[in-house]
Design a protein around this motif. Structure first.
Motif, PDB file in Angstrom:
ATOM      1  N   SER A   1       0.908  -0.646  -0.114  1.00 55.18           N
ATOM      2  CA  SER A   1       0.272   0.017  -0.115  1.00 55.18           C
ATOM      3  C   SER A   1       1.141   1.329  -0.179  1.00 55.18           C
ATOM      4  CB  SER A   1      -0.979   0.195   1.165  1.00 55.18           C
ATOM      5  OG  SER A   1       0.045  -0.444   2.552  1.00 55.18           O
ATOM      6  N   THR A   2       0.772   2.275  -0.603  1.00 56.81           N
ATOM      7  CA  THR A   2       1.186   3.375  -0.619  1.00 56.81           C
ATOM      8  C   THR A   2       1.681   3.309   0.814  1.00 56.81           C
ATOM      9  OG1 THR A   2      -0.220   4.253  -2.886  1.00 56.81           O
ATOM     10  CG2 THR A   2       1.398   6.244  -1.032  1.00 56.81           C
ATOM     11  N   PRO A   3       2.429   4.615   1.312  1.00 53.79           N
ATOM     12  CA  PRO A   3       3.010   4.694   2.789  1.00 53.79           C
ATOM     13  C   PRO A   3       2.098   5.503   3.061  1.00 53.79           C
ATOM     14  CG  PRO A   3       5.092   4.050   1.757  1.00 53.79           C
ATOM     15  CD  PRO A   3       3.670   4.066   0.438  1.00 53.79           C
ATOM     16  N   SER A   4       1.261   5.582   4.339  1.00 53.38           N
ATOM     17  CA  SER A   4       0.970   7.061   5.297  1.00 53.38           C
ATOM     18  C   SER A   4       1.686   8.045   5.571  1.00 53.38           C
ATOM     19  CB  SER A   4      -0.045   6.577   5.914  1.00 53.38           C
ATOM     20  OG  SER A   4      -0.542   5.990   5.037  1.00 53.38           O
ATOM     21  N   PRO A   5       1.385   8.772   5.824  1.00 55.32           N
ATOM     22  CA  PRO A   5       2.487   9.681   7.241  1.00 55.32           C
ATOM     23  C   PRO A   5       2.613   8.786   8.412  1.00 55.32           C
ATOM     24  CG  PRO A   5       0.866  11.217   5.935  1.00 55.32           C
ATOM     25  CD  PRO A   5       0.952   9.798   6.037  1.00 55.32           C
ATOM     26  N   CYS A   6       3.613   8.201   9.529  1.00 48.67           N
ATOM     27  CA  CYS A   6       3.636   7.960  10.647  1.00 48.67           C
ATOM     28  C   CYS A   6       4.828   8.474  11.465  1.00 48.67           C
ATOM     29  CB  CYS A   6       4.252   6.661  10.126  1.00 48.67           C
ATOM     30  SG  CYS A   6       6.534   6.376   9.673  1.00 48.67           S
ATOM     31  N   ILE A   7       4.633   8.403  12.551  1.00 52.48           N
ATOM     32  CA  ILE A   7       5.558   8.846  13.577  1.00 52.48           C
ATOM     33  C   ILE A   7       6.449   8.127  13.548  1.00 52.48           C
ATOM     34  CG2 ILE A   7       6.100   9.020  16.016  1.00 52.48           C
ATOM     35  CD1 ILE A   7       3.585  10.902  14.274  1.00 52.48           C
ATOM     36  N   THR A   8       7.973   8.474  13.861  1.00 57.86           N
ATOM     37  CA  THR A   8       9.041   8.171  13.479  1.00 57.86           C
ATOM     38  C   THR A   8       9.986   8.178  15.140  1.00 57.86           C
ATOM     39  OG1 THR A   8      11.448   7.773  13.085  1.00 57.86           O
ATOM     40  CG2 THR A   8      10.362  10.167  12.607  1.00 57.86           C
ATOM     41  N   ALA A   9      10.317   7.416  15.736  1.00 56.84           N
ATOM     42  CA  ALA A   9      11.182   8.560  17.167  1.00 56.84           C
ATOM     43  C   ALA A   9      12.272   9.196  16.800  1.00 56.84           C
ATOM     44  CB  ALA A   9      11.947   6.794  17.678  1.00 56.84           C
ATOM     45  N   GLN A  10      12.832   9.920  17.479  1.00 52.47           N
ATOM     46  CA  GLN A  10      13.617  10.328  17.559  1.00 52.47           C
ATOM     47  C   GLN A  10      14.528  10.299  18.325  1.00 52.47           C
ATOM     48  OE1 GLN A  10      13.145  15.325  16.534  1.00 52.47           O
ATOM     49  NE2 GLN A  10      11.167  14.166  16.901  1.00 52.47           N
ATOM     50  N   THR A  11      15.772  10.191  18.134  1.00 55.05           N
ATOM     51  CA  THR A  11      17.441   9.528  18.906  1.00 55.05           C
ATOM     52  C   THR A  11      17.728  10.012  20.005  1.00 55.05           C
ATOM     53  OG1 THR A  11      17.310   7.933  17.649  1.00 55.05           O
ATOM     54  CG2 THR A  11      18.179   7.803  18.729  1.00 55.05           C
ATOM     55  N   LEU A  12      18.182  10.702  21.012  1.00 53.95           N
ATOM     56  CA  LEU A  12      18.953  10.902  21.928  1.00 53.95           C
ATOM     57  C   LEU A  12      20.145   9.820  22.335  1.00 53.95           C
ATOM     58  CD1 LEU A  12      16.519  12.350  25.110  1.00 53.95           C
ATOM     59  CD2 LEU A  12      17.660  12.661  23.227  1.00 53.95           C
ATOM     60  N   SER A  13      21.471  10.077  22.132  1.00 51.19           N
ATOM     61  CA  SER A  13      22.580   9.659  22.546  1.00 51.19           C
ATOM     62  C   SER A  13      23.115   9.679  23.782  1.00 51.19           C
ATOM     63  CB  SER A  13      23.754   9.957  21.528  1.00 51.19           C
ATOM     64  OG  SER A  13      24.089  11.016  21.394  1.00 51.19           O
ATOM     65  N   ILE A  14      23.732   8.747  24.009  1.00 49.14           N
ATOM     66  CA  ILE A  14      24.289   8.347  25.965  1.00 49.14           C
ATOM     67  C   ILE A  14      25.358   9.645  26.125  1.00 49.14           C
ATOM     68  CG2 ILE A  14      25.620   6.954  27.574  1.00 49.14           C
ATOM     69  CD1 ILE A  14      24.740   4.737  25.781  1.00 49.14           C
ATOM     70  N   ASP A  15      24.661  10.125  27.257  1.00 48.68           N
ATOM     71  CA  ASP A  15      24.886  11.398  27.776  1.00 48.68           C
ATOM     72  C   ASP A  15      25.154  11.751  29.287  1.00 48.68           C
ATOM     73  OD1 ASP A  15      26.817  13.850  28.361  1.00 48.68           O
ATOM     74  OD2 ASP A  15      25.952  14.771  25.942  1.00 48.68           O
TER      75      ASP A  15
ATOM     76  N   LEU B   1      21.283   3.870  26.004  1.00 44.49           N
ATOM     77  CA  LEU B   1      22.004   3.817  27.462  1.00 44.49           C
ATOM     78  C   LEU B   1      22.263   2.675  27.541  1.00 44.49           C
ATOM     79  CD1 LEU B   1      18.389   4.396  29.783  1.00 44.49           C
ATOM     80  CD2 LEU B   1      20.099   5.926  29.376  1.00 44.49           C
ATOM     81  N   ASP B   2      23.422   3.009  28.315  1.00 41.24           N
ATOM     82  CA  ASP B   2      24.355   1.666  28.313  1.00 41.24           C
ATOM     83  C   ASP B   2      24.048   1.442  30.206  1.00 41.24           C
ATOM     84  OD1 ASP B   2      25.143   3.607  30.520  1.00 41.24           O
ATOM     85  OD2 ASP B   2      27.060   3.587  28.888  1.00 41.24           O
ATOM     86  N   ASN B   3      24.715   0.900  31.413  1.00 38.16           N
ATOM     87  CA  ASN B   3      24.235   0.360  31.965  1.00 38.16           C
ATOM     88  C   ASN B   3      24.511   1.272  33.302  1.00 38.16           C
ATOM     89  OD1 ASN B   3      26.973   0.024  32.362  1.00 38.16           O
ATOM     90  ND2 ASN B   3      26.532  -2.219  33.116  1.00 38.16           N
ATOM     91  N   GLN B   4      25.185   2.098  32.641  1.00 41.47           N
ATOM     92  CA  GLN B   4      25.357   3.311  34.163  1.00 41.47           C
ATOM     93  C   GLN B   4      23.813   4.352  34.438  1.00 41.47           C
ATOM     94  OE1 GLN B   4      28.634   3.520  35.572  1.00 41.47           O
ATOM     95  NE2 GLN B   4      27.860   1.618  34.496  1.00 41.47           N
ATOM     96  N   ASP B   5      23.721   4.445  35.255  1.00 46.60           N
ATOM     97  CA  ASP B   5      22.569   5.003  35.846  1.00 46.60           C
ATOM     98  C   ASP B   5      21.048   5.390  35.113  1.00 46.60           C
ATOM     99  OD1 ASP B   5      24.531   6.886  37.881  1.00 46.60           O
ATOM    100  OD2 ASP B   5      24.908   7.521  36.066  1.00 46.60           O
ATOM    101  N   ILE B   6      20.467   3.861  34.482  1.00 46.61           N
ATOM    102  CA  ILE B   6      20.075   3.830  33.421  1.00 46.61           C
ATOM    103  C   ILE B   6      18.576   4.422  34.282  1.00 46.61           C
ATOM    104  CG2 ILE B   6      17.563   2.012  32.913  1.00 46.61           C
ATOM    105  CD1 ILE B   6      20.612  -0.306  33.016  1.00 46.61           C
ATOM    106  N   VAL B   7      18.001   4.517  35.209  1.00 46.70           N
ATOM    107  CA  VAL B   7      16.756   5.128  35.877  1.00 46.70           C
ATOM    108  C   VAL B   7      17.184   6.499  36.231  1.00 46.70           C
ATOM    109  CG1 VAL B   7      14.974   4.968  37.832  1.00 46.70           C
ATOM    110  CG2 VAL B   7      16.079   2.762  37.217  1.00 46.70           C
ATOM    111  N   PRO B   8      18.045   7.001  36.449  1.00 45.48           N
ATOM    112  CA  PRO B   8      18.506   8.001  36.787  1.00 45.48           C
ATOM    113  C   PRO B   8      17.979   9.843  35.344  1.00 45.48           C
ATOM    114  CG  PRO B   8      19.635   7.564  38.036  1.00 45.48           C
ATOM    115  CD  PRO B   8      19.150   5.848  37.427  1.00 45.48           C
ATOM    116  N   LYS B   9      18.440   8.313  34.362  1.00 40.66           N
ATOM    117  CA  LYS B   9      18.610   9.545  33.212  1.00 40.66           C
ATOM    118  C   LYS B   9      16.912   9.069  32.613  1.00 40.66           C
ATOM    119  CE  LYS B   9      23.273   7.999  31.531  1.00 40.66           C
ATOM    120  NZ  LYS B   9      24.159   7.474  30.567  1.00 40.66           N
ATOM    121  N   MET B  10      16.612   8.082  32.635  1.00 39.67           N
ATOM    122  CA  MET B  10      15.572   7.413  32.024  1.00 39.67           C
ATOM    123  C   MET B  10      14.102   9.197  33.319  1.00 39.67           C
ATOM    124  SD  MET B  10      14.641   6.345  29.219  1.00 39.67           S
ATOM    125  CE  MET B  10      12.667   6.931  29.428  1.00 39.67           C
ATOM    126  N   GLN B  11      14.087   8.816  34.237  1.00 39.70           N
ATOM    127  CA  GLN B  11      13.851   9.978  35.331  1.00 39.70           C
ATOM    128  C   GLN B  11      13.611  11.180  34.759  1.00 39.70           C
ATOM    129  OE1 GLN B  11      15.403   9.063  38.268  1.00 39.70           O
ATOM    130  NE2 GLN B  11      13.348   7.612  39.918  1.00 39.70           N
TER     131      GLN B  11
END
Length: 343
Positions: free
Chosen positions: A123-137, A159-169
């Motif tokens: 089917s002819t593609p429709s507009p779609c939502i694409t993720a936008q990426t944040l790199s590790i910092d 995300l690497d395995n450093q401060d996973i939850v604090p970064k996401m918060q």
């Protein structure tokens, strides 16, 4: 029919340093292939872009060498487009076959005066939502980067395995209405995953990509993660699907893993039939690298094709992406009788 292949190396500078769990880079090193057919009536040219990836022991030089060896084999080849496709599919999967296969599809569109979507009965593609990426910092820098995106619907967080939850918060606080895909790039342990799963779900994380190394997938058996899990490095082609069942809920389809659109299309169909959700992903490259896989967007629950937003200058006729909304492929770029090759 006489065919000619040319491979070109191009360096695409990035807007900023891009960091994932296994390293950082400041430019995307890509290979562009042109595939020319000399017919009785005209000369037709298809093109495509691939992104060699060190994770799979690829370099620009090794991919170009593989393409050039294939080009040399065409000196004794006198067949049609279908036979040429068989010859391409006989190559091992990876970036070289991806570039050749997608250039073949662009060439076929011009030869048959039909779009690739029509050739594949898509089917002819429709507009779609694409993720936008944040790199590790740091948490603060990632929160600022999330805020700068302007509260898009979907954000992908490396995300690497450093401060996973604090970064996401911090990121969630900066963009509370967004949903998130977390991509660990094989950087976590099963302990990390179990420790953060409930917290990530509470922070609008809707998918976790490849938390464990590909050779540690067995540790996911009988583990019910609060957030659905997606196989990336563990899924290349249809061959892995039976193995992945019971370990993952979704598969991330990337052209440089499948070895082109031909296998990507087949993988999407078989994965859906087996009950997997579909994610479409990319390496960091231009809109030309995203063009073929974008045709499968209507079958995907998750789309992550924001590579063009990460580079300083995209190709002409590239994708229009605003606030996470990605417009369909411009036929002038790739995959139609009117696509234009602009190196």
């Amino acid at each position: 029919m006489i065919f000619h292949v040319e491979a070109y190396q191009q360096a695409l500078p990035l807007k900023s340093v891009f960091r994932i769990a296994r390293g950082a880079k400041t430019q995307a090193d890509v290979v562009v292939v042109t595939l020319t057919a000399d017919t009785d009536n005209a000369q037709l040219v298809g093109w495509a872009e691939s992104v060699p990836y060190g994770r799979y022991n690829e370099t620009v030089e090794s991919v170009k060498q593989e393409i050039n060896q294939f080009a040399q084999s065409l000196s004794a080849f006198d067949g049609d487009l279908a036979q040429l496709s068989d010859k391409i599919q006989a190559l091992p999967g990876g970036s070289a076959r991806n570039a050749l296969d997608c250039a073949w599809w662009d060439l076929k569109a011009k030869s048959e005066q039909k779009s690739v979507a029509d050739l594949l009965s898509l089917s002819t593609p429709s507009p779609c939502i694409t993720a936008q990426t944040l790199s590790i910092d740091t948490p603060e820098a990632m929160a600022a980067a999330a805020k700068a995106l302007g509260h898009p619907p979907l954000i992908k967080v490396k995300l690497d395995n450093q401060d996973i939850v604090p970064k996401m918060q911090a990121i969630h606080q900066a963009s509370p209405e967004s949903q998130f895909i977390v991509d660990a790039n094989e950087g976590w342990s099963i302990h990390d995953l179990k420790a953060c799963g409930d917290s990530l779900k509470a922070l609008n994380v809707i998918l976790i990509e490849q938390p464990l190394p590909a050779d540690k997938d067995a540790e996911l058996i009988d583990y019910s993660c609060p957030v659905p899990l997606c196989a990336d490095e563990s899924c290349h082609t249809r061959k892995e699907l039976t193995y992945l069942k019971g370990r993952y809920d979704a598969v991330n389809i990337k052209l440089d893993k499948t070895g082109g659109l031909t296998e990507a299309h087949a993988l999407a169909q078989e994965a859906q039939a087996m009950g997997f959700e579909i994610m479409l992903g990319c390496m960091v490259g231009s809109s030309l690298a995203m063009a073929p896989i974008s045709l499968l967007s209507d079958c995907a629950k998750f789309v992550d094709l924001d590579g063009p937003l990460l580079i300083k200058t995209d190709r002409e006729n590239g994708f229009d992406i605003e606030q996470g909304l990605m417009q369909p492929l411009n036929n002038a770029l790739w995959g139609s009788p009117n696509s234009q090759i602009i190196l």
